[in-house]
Design a protein around this motif. Structure first.
Motif, PDB file in Angstrom:
ATOM      1  N   MET A 199       0.843  -1.445  -0.073  1.00 61.79           N
ATOM      2  CA  MET A 199      -0.250   0.369  -0.241  1.00 61.79           C
ATOM      3  C   MET A 199       0.927   1.105  -0.048  1.00 61.79           C
ATOM      4  SD  MET A 199      -3.106  -0.747   0.375  1.00 61.79           S
ATOM      5  CE  MET A 199      -4.254  -0.027   1.295  1.00 61.79           C
ATOM      6  N   TYR A 200       0.422   2.038  -0.660  1.00 60.69           N
ATOM      7  CA  TYR A 200       0.764   3.165  -1.245  1.00 60.69           C
ATOM      8  C   TYR A 200      -0.054   4.330   0.003  1.00 60.69           C
ATOM      9  CZ  TYR A 200       3.769   0.110  -4.015  1.00 60.69           C
ATOM     10  OH  TYR A 200       4.028  -0.565  -4.261  1.00 60.69           O
ATOM     11  N   ALA A 201       0.735   5.555   0.242  1.00 61.54           N
ATOM     12  CA  ALA A 201       0.466   6.656   0.871  1.00 61.54           C
ATOM     13  C   ALA A 201       0.462   7.666  -0.664  1.00 61.54           C
ATOM     14  CB  ALA A 201       0.250   7.171   2.639  1.00 61.54           C
ATOM     15  N   ILE A 202       0.178   8.482  -1.171  1.00 63.73           N
ATOM     16  CA  ILE A 202       0.589   9.213  -2.176  1.00 63.73           C
ATOM     17  C   ILE A 202       0.495  10.807  -1.263  1.00 63.73           C
ATOM     18  CG2 ILE A 202       0.953  10.240  -4.503  1.00 63.73           C
ATOM     19  CD1 ILE A 202      -0.221   7.863  -5.142  1.00 63.73           C
ATOM     20  N   ILE A 203       1.134  11.766  -1.075  1.00 61.41           N
ATOM     21  CA  ILE A 203       0.589  13.016  -0.110  1.00 61.41           C
ATOM     22  C   ILE A 203       1.442  13.601  -1.296  1.00 61.41           C
ATOM     23  CG2 ILE A 203       1.692  13.899   1.890  1.00 61.41           C
ATOM     24  CD1 ILE A 203       2.491  11.050   3.345  1.00 61.41           C
ATOM     25  N   ASP A 204       0.792  14.921  -1.155  1.00 60.28           N
ATOM     26  CA  ASP A 204       1.740  16.640  -0.689  1.00 60.28           C
ATOM     27  C   ASP A 204       1.246  17.359  -0.147  1.00 60.28           C
ATOM     28  OD1 ASP A 204       2.706  18.221  -3.341  1.00 60.28           O
ATOM     29  OD2 ASP A 204       1.182  19.358  -3.165  1.00 60.28           O
ATOM     30  N   ILE A 205       2.074  18.791   0.496  1.00 57.84           N
ATOM     31  CA  ILE A 205       1.446  19.040   1.608  1.00 57.84           C
ATOM     32  C   ILE A 205       1.763  20.710   0.761  1.00 57.84           C
ATOM     33  CG2 ILE A 205       2.027  18.145   3.359  1.00 57.84           C
ATOM     34  CD1 ILE A 205       5.284  19.348   3.394  1.00 57.84           C
ATOM     35  N   ILE A 217       2.680  23.495   8.300  1.00 60.80           N
ATOM     36  CA  ILE A 217       2.029  22.951   7.146  1.00 60.80           C
ATOM     37  C   ILE A 217       0.574  24.004   6.897  1.00 60.80           C
ATOM     38  CG2 ILE A 217       0.988  21.164   6.133  1.00 60.80           C
ATOM     39  CD1 ILE A 217       3.129  19.549   7.740  1.00 60.80           C
ATOM     40  N   THR A 218       0.123  23.635   5.654  1.00 57.05           N
ATOM     41  CA  THR A 218      -0.991  25.115   5.684  1.00 57.05           C
ATOM     42  C   THR A 218      -1.909  23.570   5.100  1.00 57.05           C
ATOM     43  OG1 THR A 218      -0.275  25.897   3.559  1.00 57.05           O
ATOM     44  CG2 THR A 218       0.084  27.483   5.386  1.00 57.05           C
ATOM     45  N   GLU A 219      -1.456  23.338   3.921  1.00 52.76           N
ATOM     46  CA  GLU A 219      -2.599  21.974   3.314  1.00 52.76           C
ATOM     47  C   GLU A 219      -2.198  20.615   3.452  1.00 52.76           C
ATOM     48  OE1 GLU A 219      -5.231  21.926  -0.523  1.00 52.76           O
ATOM     49  OE2 GLU A 219      -3.592  22.725  -0.583  1.00 52.76           O
ATOM     50  N   ILE A 220      -2.751  19.989   3.780  1.00 52.75           N
ATOM     51  CA  ILE A 220      -1.808  18.382   3.677  1.00 52.75           C
ATOM     52  C   ILE A 220      -3.336  17.589   2.989  1.00 52.75           C
ATOM     53  CG2 ILE A 220      -3.162  17.584   5.954  1.00 52.75           C
ATOM     54  CD1 ILE A 220      -0.256  15.483   5.235  1.00 52.75           C
ATOM     55  N   ALA A 221      -2.774  17.164   1.483  1.00 47.86           N
ATOM     56  CA  ALA A 221      -3.666  16.357   1.023  1.00 47.86           C
ATOM     57  C   ALA A 221      -3.065  14.570   0.512  1.00 47.86           C
ATOM     58  CB  ALA A 221      -4.040  16.754  -0.810  1.00 47.86           C
ATOM     59  N   ILE A 222      -3.388  13.623   0.933  1.00 49.77           N
ATOM     60  CA  ILE A 222      -3.221  12.178   0.747  1.00 49.77           C
ATOM     61  C   ILE A 222      -4.447  10.878   0.062  1.00 49.77           C
ATOM     62  CG2 ILE A 222      -2.185   9.641   2.381  1.00 49.77           C
ATOM     63  CD1 ILE A 222      -1.748  12.069   4.395  1.00 49.77           C
ATOM     64  N   PHE A 223      -3.696  10.567  -0.757  1.00 49.82           N
ATOM     65  CA  PHE A 223      -4.454   9.053  -2.379  1.00 49.82           C
ATOM     66  C   PHE A 223      -3.421   7.820  -1.682  1.00 49.82           C
ATOM     67  CE2 PHE A 223      -5.152  13.552  -3.643  1.00 49.82           C
ATOM     68  CZ  PHE A 223      -6.270  13.141  -4.704  1.00 49.82           C
ATOM     69  N   ILE A 224      -4.987   7.227  -1.032  1.00 48.65           N
ATOM     70  CA  ILE A 224      -4.029   5.886  -0.824  1.00 48.65           C
ATOM     71  C   ILE A 224      -3.940   4.443  -2.007  1.00 48.65           C
ATOM     72  CG2 ILE A 224      -4.503   3.421   0.730  1.00 48.65           C
ATOM     73  CD1 ILE A 224      -2.878   6.429   2.146  1.00 48.65           C
ATOM     74  N   HIS A 225      -2.950   4.575  -2.027  1.00 48.12           N
ATOM     75  CA  HIS A 225      -3.103   3.620  -3.562  1.00 48.12           C
ATOM     76  C   HIS A 225      -3.184   1.653  -3.211  1.00 48.12           C
ATOM     77  CE1 HIS A 225      -2.287   2.274  -7.520  1.00 48.12           C
ATOM     78  NE2 HIS A 225      -2.454   3.020  -8.313  1.00 48.12           N
ATOM     79  N   THR A 266      -1.881   6.570   7.223  1.00 49.40           N
ATOM     80  CA  THR A 266      -0.337   5.857   6.607  1.00 49.40           C
ATOM     81  C   THR A 266      -0.237   4.807   7.340  1.00 49.40           C
ATOM     82  OG1 THR A 266       0.878   7.491   7.444  1.00 49.40           O
ATOM     83  CG2 THR A 266      -0.498   8.651   5.724  1.00 49.40           C
ATOM     84  N   GLU A 267      -0.399   4.466   8.423  1.00 50.20           N
ATOM     85  CA  GLU A 267       0.187   2.943   9.266  1.00 50.20           C
ATOM     86  C   GLU A 267       0.210   2.025   8.003  1.00 50.20           C
ATOM     87  OE1 GLU A 267       1.688   1.602  11.928  1.00 50.20           O
ATOM     88  OE2 GLU A 267       1.148   3.691  12.850  1.00 50.20           O
ATOM     89  N   GLY A 268       1.670   1.764   7.745  1.00 53.05           N
ATOM     90  CA  GLY A 268       2.348   0.558   7.568  1.00 53.05           C
ATOM     91  C   GLY A 268       2.098   1.046   5.589  1.00 53.05           C
ATOM     92  N   ASN A 269       1.919   1.718   5.432  1.00 54.83           N
ATOM     93  CA  ASN A 269       2.447   2.244   3.888  1.00 54.83           C
ATOM     94  C   ASN A 269       3.687   3.033   3.356  1.00 54.83           C
ATOM     95  OD1 ASN A 269      -0.863   1.708   3.655  1.00 54.83           O
ATOM     96  ND2 ASN A 269      -1.955   3.800   4.196  1.00 54.83           N
ATOM     97  N   VAL A 270       3.613   3.240   2.178  1.00 54.67           N
ATOM     98  CA  VAL A 270       4.842   3.671   1.717  1.00 54.67           C
ATOM     99  C   VAL A 270       5.189   5.162   1.489  1.00 54.67           C
ATOM    100  CG1 VAL A 270       6.726   4.043  -0.211  1.00 54.67           C
ATOM    101  CG2 VAL A 270       5.520   1.892   0.702  1.00 54.67           C
ATOM    102  N   PHE A 271       5.363   6.637   2.355  1.00 55.16           N
ATOM    103  CA  PHE A 271       5.037   7.455   1.736  1.00 55.16           C
ATOM    104  C   PHE A 271       6.232   8.221   0.810  1.00 55.16           C
ATOM    105  CE2 PHE A 271       4.769  11.741   4.615  1.00 55.16           C
ATOM    106  CZ  PHE A 271       5.231  12.111   3.328  1.00 55.16           C
TER     107      PHE A 271
END
Length: 466
Positions: A1-7, A19-27, A78-83
């Motif tokens: 599993m992958y946590a695709i992140i941008d801030i 940080i002013t904004e965070i977005a996470i997509f789990i793939h 994000t637990e157990g996922n690749v950042f």
């Protein structure tokens, strides 16, 4: 599993900005299965130029949750996922710092889509997110907003997964059985985007000077080490704390090196190369001109006096400095450490006592109250602290091969340079060693390098000449 992140952040310094904004997509390796998005109240004003870039204003985040209010959700999703992120060290450093401020050690395996894109889609004109998406027709809405950039990165990652899977399948059919690029990149995610594990593995475990080049071949950093490969790995393993650090790492496109054999030669050669080449990221060490010097003389009353002035070609200074200000500060430090007189060190102009005598810090040499004999003992002690123990000597150390030796020459307190000789070399005096060295400039840095090295347990051979 992958946590695709941008801030998005208030600036480029993880140690200072927020940080002013965070977005996470789990793939899950096939598709996006979950997502999280939130504006974050940074607890401080957002600079105007940042608001212009991102569109995020103080009004937009005023009622948004603070990081500690969404921290649990971020940990859970994000637990157990690749950042995963585009230039992952930047995003990861900020998220890690926010958690560190809460007393929590946030740790995840990381994967950089810049590095992965370079490997799986070589030859593109640019790997910045905007230009890369344009090159391969990925829609990128809301550029410089975490939700827009993270969504585009998720699409990019999905495409990279498919390219990687196709490549692995083709290799298996050809019986190469090569591991996936993604699994390799997770293991080497700390490396700069353009540097491969194979490039690092090929570096020597020996002493020398190394060079980081940008994509145009320009040298942007010069370093030295007793073990080049180990030192460079240390460079890349550091968690980045600033925008400049991230920028520096991302600019490294290739690495070259020069073996020196000797650690001392590596130190001296690095110092000279920095002054000569003036790499952008060696700013603190790029001084190449030494206009001022520390001199000494005995006055008519028998007192040894220290002074600072512009370097004279006819008279060698005891110590060279970049400028008068630096020389003056150095003398102030000597006065404080060795209880010298400000007036007799050219730091206080007066017909009478110096200022330190008035506050009971000077013992009165300035008005003849302390004898020249007693005062001069401390001056000699101060001078010895920045002189060599011997006037003329050579230091013989390891060479670049088993049958070679290195030599560093100092004559009359002046560093002459370094060189190498093999087993057939025979020396009767200093002149013979001078014939095998390449001349290099003597300056404050080389003096400090040699003095400092001689105080260590170096194992080199010291030959002293009268």
């Amino acid at each position: 599993m992958y946590a695709i992140i941008d801030i998005e952040t208030t600036g480029g310094q993880p140690s200072e900005d927020r940080i002013t904004e965070i977005a996470i997509f789990i793939h899950d390796g096939n598709q996006v299965v979950d997502q999280f998005h939130s504006l974050i109240n940074p607890g401080r004003p957002i600079p105007f130029f940042i608001s212009q870039l991102t569109g995020i204003t103080d009004e937009m985040v005023r009622d948004a949750p603070k990081f500690h209010e969404v921290a649990r959700q971020i940990v859970q999703i994000t637990e157990g996922n690749v950042f995963v992120a585009h230039n992952v060290r930047f995003d990861y450093s900020f998220v890690k710092k926010e958690f560190s401020d809460l007393g929590f050690n946030f740790q995840r395996k990381t994967l950089c889509t810049v590095r992965l894109s370079r490997k799986l889609m070589p030859g593109l004109p640019s790997y910045s997110l905007g230009k890369l998406c344009k090159s391969i027709d990925i829609p990128l809405q809301m550029r410089h907003r975490a939700i827009g950039d993270a969504e585009a990165t998720a699409v990019l990652f999905d495409r990279l997964l498919k390219i990687d899977a196709d490549k692995v399948n083709a290799d298996q059919e050809e019986k190469h059985h090569e591991k996936s690029a993604i699994s390799k990149e997770i293991k080497t995610s700390l490396l700069p985007p353009a540097i491969s594990k194979e490039m690092v593995d090929a570096l020597p475990l020996e002493a020398g000077v190394y060079y980081f080049h940008d994509e145009n071949g320009e040298i942007i950093y010069v370093g030295k080490s007793k073990s080049i490969r180990k030192r460079i790995i240390q460079h890349f393993n550091i968690d980045l704390k600033s925008k400049k650090s991230v920028e520096f790492k991302n600019r490294i496109a290739s690495i070259t090196y020069e073996l020196t054999g000797s650690e001392l030669v590596a130190l001296l050669y690095e110092s000279d190369e920095i002054k000569k080449r003036k790499p952008f990221y060696n700013r603190a060490q790029r001084r190449s001109v030494y206009h001022s010097g520390i001199y000494s003389f005995v006055d008519q009353d028998g007192y040894m006096r220290l002074t600072f002035q512009k370097s004279k070609s006819a008279v060698a200074p005891m110590l060279t400095m970049a400028n008068q200000f630096q020389a003056k500060n150095f003398l102030f430090s000597r006065v404080a450490k060795y209880n010298l007189c400000q007036k007799l060190c050219d730091l206080y102009k007066s017909n009478g006592a110096c200022f330190d005598y008035q506050v009971h810090q000077c013992k009165g040499a300035c008005i003849g109250k302390e004898s020249p004999e007693d005062y001069n003992k401390r001056v000699i002690e101060a001078m010895d602290a920045f002189k060599y123990d011997h006037e003329s000597f050579v230091i013989i150390g390891k060479g670049r091969s088993a049958d070679e030796k290195s030599v560093v020459c100092v004559e009359n307190g002046c560093y002459l340079g370094f060189g190498y000789f093999d087993e057939s070399f025979s020396a009767c005096g200093l002149e013979d060693f001078k014939n095998v060295i390449k001349p290099y400039n003597d300056n404050k840095d080389t003096q400090q390098i040699i003095r400092g090295y001689l105080r260590t347990k170096h194992g080199d051979k010291l030959l002293v000449f009268n």
